[in-house]
Motif scaffolding. Sequence first.
Motif, PDB file in Angstrom:
ATOM      1  N   PRO A   1     -26.661  -7.459 -61.303  1.00  0.00           N
ATOM      2  CA  PRO A   1     -26.608  -7.695 -63.689  1.00  0.00           C
ATOM      3  C   PRO A   1     -25.864  -8.516 -63.790  1.00  0.00           C
ATOM      4  CG  PRO A   1     -24.998  -5.336 -62.712  1.00  0.00           C
ATOM      5  CD  PRO A   1     -25.697  -6.483 -61.897  1.00  0.00           C
ATOM      6  N   ALA A   2     -25.405  -9.347 -63.478  1.00  0.00           N
ATOM      7  CA  ALA A   2     -25.065 -11.052 -63.776  1.00  0.00           C
ATOM      8  C   ALA A   2     -26.408 -12.000 -63.757  1.00  0.00           C
ATOM      9  CB  ALA A   2     -23.740 -11.655 -63.616  1.00  0.00           C
TER      10      ALA A   2
ATOM     11  N   GLY B   1     -17.005 -12.640 -69.365  1.00  0.00           N
ATOM     12  CA  GLY B   1     -17.138 -11.377 -69.607  1.00  0.00           C
ATOM     13  C   GLY B   1     -16.924 -10.589 -68.274  1.00  0.00           C
ATOM     14  N   VAL B   2     -15.580 -10.168 -68.199  1.00  0.00           N
ATOM     15  CA  VAL B   2     -15.559  -9.554 -66.322  1.00  0.00           C
ATOM     16  C   VAL B   2     -14.199  -8.482 -66.659  1.00  0.00           C
ATOM     17  CG1 VAL B   2     -15.923 -11.975 -65.469  1.00  0.00           C
ATOM     18  CG2 VAL B   2     -13.704 -11.035 -66.122  1.00  0.00           C
ATOM     19  N   SER B   3     -14.433  -7.834 -66.033  1.00  0.00           N
ATOM     20  CA  SER B   3     -13.574  -6.605 -65.740  1.00  0.00           C
ATOM     21  C   SER B   3     -12.286  -7.080 -65.925  1.00  0.00           C
ATOM     22  CB  SER B   3     -13.838  -5.319 -64.318  1.00  0.00           C
ATOM     23  OG  SER B   3     -12.970  -6.751 -63.552  1.00  0.00           O
ATOM     24  N   PRO B   4     -11.058  -5.831 -66.209  1.00  0.00           N
ATOM     25  CA  PRO B   4      -9.957  -5.849 -66.223  1.00  0.00           C
ATOM     26  C   PRO B   4      -8.786  -6.744 -65.202  1.00  0.00           C
ATOM     27  CG  PRO B   4     -10.054  -4.491 -67.310  1.00  0.00           C
ATOM     28  CD  PRO B   4     -11.692  -4.560 -66.734  1.00  0.00           C
ATOM     29  N   ALA B   5      -9.943  -6.201 -64.088  1.00  0.00           N
ATOM     30  CA  ALA B   5      -9.474  -6.892 -62.894  1.00  0.00           C
ATOM     31  C   ALA B   5      -9.099  -7.838 -62.626  1.00  0.00           C
ATOM     32  CB  ALA B   5      -9.630  -5.695 -62.227  1.00  0.00           C
TER      33      ALA B   5
ATOM     34  N   ASP C   1     -21.168  -8.196 -61.593  1.00  0.00           N
ATOM     35  CA  ASP C   1     -21.828  -7.221 -63.006  1.00  0.00           C
ATOM     36  C   ASP C   1     -20.501  -8.357 -64.064  1.00  0.00           C
ATOM     37  OD1 ASP C   1     -18.610  -6.874 -62.662  1.00  0.00           O
ATOM     38  OD2 ASP C   1     -18.866  -5.063 -62.931  1.00  0.00           O
ATOM     39  N   ALA C   2     -20.317  -9.378 -63.943  1.00  0.00           N
ATOM     40  CA  ALA C   2     -20.225 -10.162 -64.750  1.00  0.00           C
ATOM     41  C   ALA C   2     -20.862 -10.501 -66.421  1.00  0.00           C
ATOM     42  CB  ALA C   2     -19.912 -11.712 -64.679  1.00  0.00           C
ATOM     43  N   GLU C   3     -20.662 -10.223 -67.201  1.00  0.00           N
ATOM     44  CA  GLU C   3     -21.820 -10.461 -68.447  1.00  0.00           C
ATOM     45  C   GLU C   3     -23.199 -11.974 -68.364  1.00  0.00           C
ATOM     46  OE1 GLU C   3     -21.912  -7.884 -70.595  1.00  0.00           O
ATOM     47  OE2 GLU C   3     -21.034  -6.422 -69.571  1.00  0.00           O
ATOM     48  N   ILE C   4     -22.077 -13.312 -68.416  1.00  0.00           N
ATOM     49  CA  ILE C   4     -22.467 -14.370 -68.428  1.00  0.00           C
ATOM     50  C   ILE C   4     -21.672 -14.633 -67.271  1.00  0.00           C
ATOM     51  CG2 ILE C   4     -22.844 -15.837 -70.027  1.00  0.00           C
ATOM     52  CD1 ILE C   4     -22.564 -14.111 -72.314  1.00  0.00           C
ATOM     53  N   VAL C   5     -22.661 -16.202 -66.835  1.00  0.00           N
ATOM     54  CA  VAL C   5     -22.528 -17.299 -65.346  1.00  0.00           C
ATOM     55  C   VAL C   5     -23.476 -18.264 -65.934  1.00  0.00           C
ATOM     56  CG1 VAL C   5     -22.184 -17.327 -63.586  1.00  0.00           C
ATOM     57  CG2 VAL C   5     -22.392 -14.872 -64.229  1.00  0.00           C
TER      58      VAL C   5
ATOM     59  N   THR D   1     -26.662 -17.491 -66.455  1.00  0.00           N
ATOM     60  CA  THR D   1     -27.635 -16.513 -66.018  1.00  0.00           C
ATOM     61  C   THR D   1     -26.515 -15.214 -67.095  1.00  0.00           C
ATOM     62  OG1 THR D   1     -26.054 -15.761 -64.379  1.00  0.00           O
ATOM     63  CG2 THR D   1     -27.842 -17.033 -64.460  1.00  0.00           C
ATOM     64  N   HIS D   2     -26.840 -13.895 -67.379  1.00  0.00           N
ATOM     65  CA  HIS D   2     -26.598 -13.019 -68.463  1.00  0.00           C
ATOM     66  C   HIS D   2     -27.481 -11.621 -68.058  1.00  0.00           C
ATOM     67  CE1 HIS D   2     -29.280 -13.089 -71.620  1.00  0.00           C
ATOM     68  NE2 HIS D   2     -29.120 -14.653 -71.807  1.00  0.00           N
ATOM     69  N   ARG D   3     -27.086 -10.651 -68.226  1.00  0.00           N
ATOM     70  CA  ARG D   3     -26.869  -9.626 -68.682  1.00  0.00           C
ATOM     71  C   ARG D   3     -28.130  -9.722 -69.353  1.00  0.00           C
ATOM     72  NH1 ARG D   3     -22.484  -5.540 -66.016  1.00  0.00           N
ATOM     73  NH2 ARG D   3     -24.515  -3.685 -67.075  1.00  0.00           N
ATOM     74  N   ARG D   4     -28.736  -8.133 -69.293  1.00  0.00           N
ATOM     75  CA  ARG D   4     -29.913  -8.106 -70.773  1.00  0.00           C
ATOM     76  C   ARG D   4     -28.212  -7.530 -71.746  1.00  0.00           C
ATOM     77  NH1 ARG D   4     -33.586  -6.420 -66.992  1.00  0.00           N
ATOM     78  NH2 ARG D   4     -34.900  -7.142 -67.109  1.00  0.00           N
ATOM     79  N   GLU D   5     -28.419  -7.987 -73.187  1.00  0.00           N
ATOM     80  CA  GLU D   5     -27.114  -7.873 -74.056  1.00  0.00           C
ATOM     81  C   GLU D   5     -26.384  -7.926 -74.160  1.00  0.00           C
ATOM     82  OE1 GLU D   5     -28.419  -3.869 -75.836  1.00  0.00           O
ATOM     83  OE2 GLU D   5     -30.379  -4.373 -76.457  1.00  0.00           O
ATOM     84  N   PRO D   6     -26.024  -9.396 -73.641  1.00  0.00           N
ATOM     85  CA  PRO D   6     -24.220  -9.234 -72.787  1.00  0.00           C
ATOM     86  C   PRO D   6     -23.711  -9.324 -73.843  1.00  0.00           C
ATOM     87  CG  PRO D   6     -25.361 -11.194 -73.309  1.00  0.00           C
ATOM     88  CD  PRO D   6     -26.885 -10.226 -73.304  1.00  0.00           C
TER      89      PRO D   6
END
Length: 458
Positions: A105-106, A194-198, A240-244, A282-287
Motif C-alpha cells: 500500500p505504501a 504514518g506508521v503503526s504505534p509498534a 503499510d506506511a502511509e507516506i515514504v 510514494t504513498h497510499r491512496r488518501e494517506p
Amino acid sequence: MRQASNGALSLRAWMQRLQETGRLAVGKPGLRLQHELAAIAQKLDGAQATFFPRPSDRPISVISGIVSDRGWMAEALGVAPEDLLGHFQQAAEAPLAWREVDDAPAQEIVHRDVDILKQLPVPTHNEHDNGAYITAGILIARDPETGVQNVAIHRCQISGPNRIGILLLPRHTDHFYRKAEASGKPLEIAICVGVSPACLLASQAIVPLGHDELEIAGALGHAPLEVVRCVTNDVRVPADAEIVLEGRILPKTREMEGPFGEFPQYYGEPGERHVIEIDAITHRREPLFHTIVGGGYEHLLLGAIPREATILSTLQRSFPGVMDVHLALGGVGRYHLYVKLKKTQEGEGKNVLLGAFAAHYDIKHAVVVDTDVDIHDPREVEWAVSTRFQADRDLVVISDSQGSKLDPSTDKGLGAKMGLDATIPVDAPEMKFKRIRVPGADTLDLAAVLDANGRWQG
C-alpha cells in the motif's frame, strides 16, 4: 486493516479504535498548516487525538496525538499498561525478522518529480521554528557495509522542493553516514510518515549497532513486519506506511537548520546540519500525514517508554530488588527518574542511584523509593522525599558529568546529577514509617453507600 495476532493494531485500525471510543477530535476542513493545527493538537494533548481533513486546502489529511497517553500505547500494542515495559523488553531481546513483499500500500502512488511542500501537508508548529518540519517520520538507513538497517526519528526541516535539513546526533544513523561519507558516497535513507504505534515505539529502542528496529516492531506485534523495497534505493520500509520519502544524505554537505521547538520545550539552536536530497515520494491512496508537536505527551512518551525499559533491564542486572522505573513527564520524559526498590541492606539505594546515572546520560535527577510508593504518581514520590529523605544523609551529587545538550541549564551538555535516596532504613521500627490507612477505603463502592438524590435539608 492489518492486526497482529496479539491484538497490536495498525495505524488505521488504531485510528478507528480512537474514533469509536470518543478519543478522536475532528477539525474543520481547511485549518491552517502554519501554527493552527499545532495549537489545536496541543490544546487536546493527552485527552484526544486529532484528525485534520484537507488542511490549508491540501488533499492529504493530518493526524496528531495518536499515542499521547501511556495507556493508549499499551492498548494499541494489545497489552495491559502494567505489562508495557516488560513487553517492550521482551521484544528488544527477541526481535522477529521482517518479511519482504513485492507489492505494498505504501507504493500505490509514486511521485518522481518531487516538491515536498506542494505534495505533502507539512505543518509549522512553534512561533520561532525555522519553517515546516517532518516530526513523526521514522528515518530508516542501511549500513553501507553490512546492509543492516537502523530506525530512528530525527527532526527534518523542509528547506527546498526536494531538500531536507536534518539534525544527526552521534548515534547509529550518523555512524552509517560517516562510513558512506568516508568513501565519498551518499547514505541511502527513507523517511516513513504514518506508521503503526509498534513501529513508532520500536524506532526509539536503545539497542546496539546491528539491530534493526523494524524487527523489534514485529516482536511488539507478535508477527513479522511486512516490508517493501524502496523504488529508488535498497532501503526496506513498512509495507503499510502511509507516506515514504526516499532519498540520500549527501556527503560533505551542510546547510543551516533550526531553530526548532524540542522535547524540553525550548528551541534547539540553529546550526550547519546534514542535508537530505529526496528522489521520490510514494504513498497510499488518501494517506494520513502524522505530525508530533514538540514537547507534547506524544513526543515525551515515545522517548520515555523505551528508555524506561532499557534502564530497568540495566538496573535489574545488578540490583534484583529494583521492581520498576518511571521517567516522569515533569522531567520531560528524559531527565527525572523514579526507581521502586525492595531494599534489603543499607547503602543499596545510593548504589542504585549511581547505576541509574550510568544507565543513561540524560538522567539528571533520580529518586529511589520503597515498594509502597506509586512511582507513576508524582505526589507520592514527593511525599516519600518529604518524609523519608534527609539532605545531609541521603543526597548524592555528581558534578561535571555528561547530560543532555538540549538542557539549556547545562554548559553544552556538561552539568550535575542529583540523586535522592528516599527509602526507609532497613532496621527502622515497624510503626515509625507505617503509612496510615482507613480500613475499607480502598475497596469502598460509593454508589452503594451514597444517595444520589439526597439533600442535607428540605
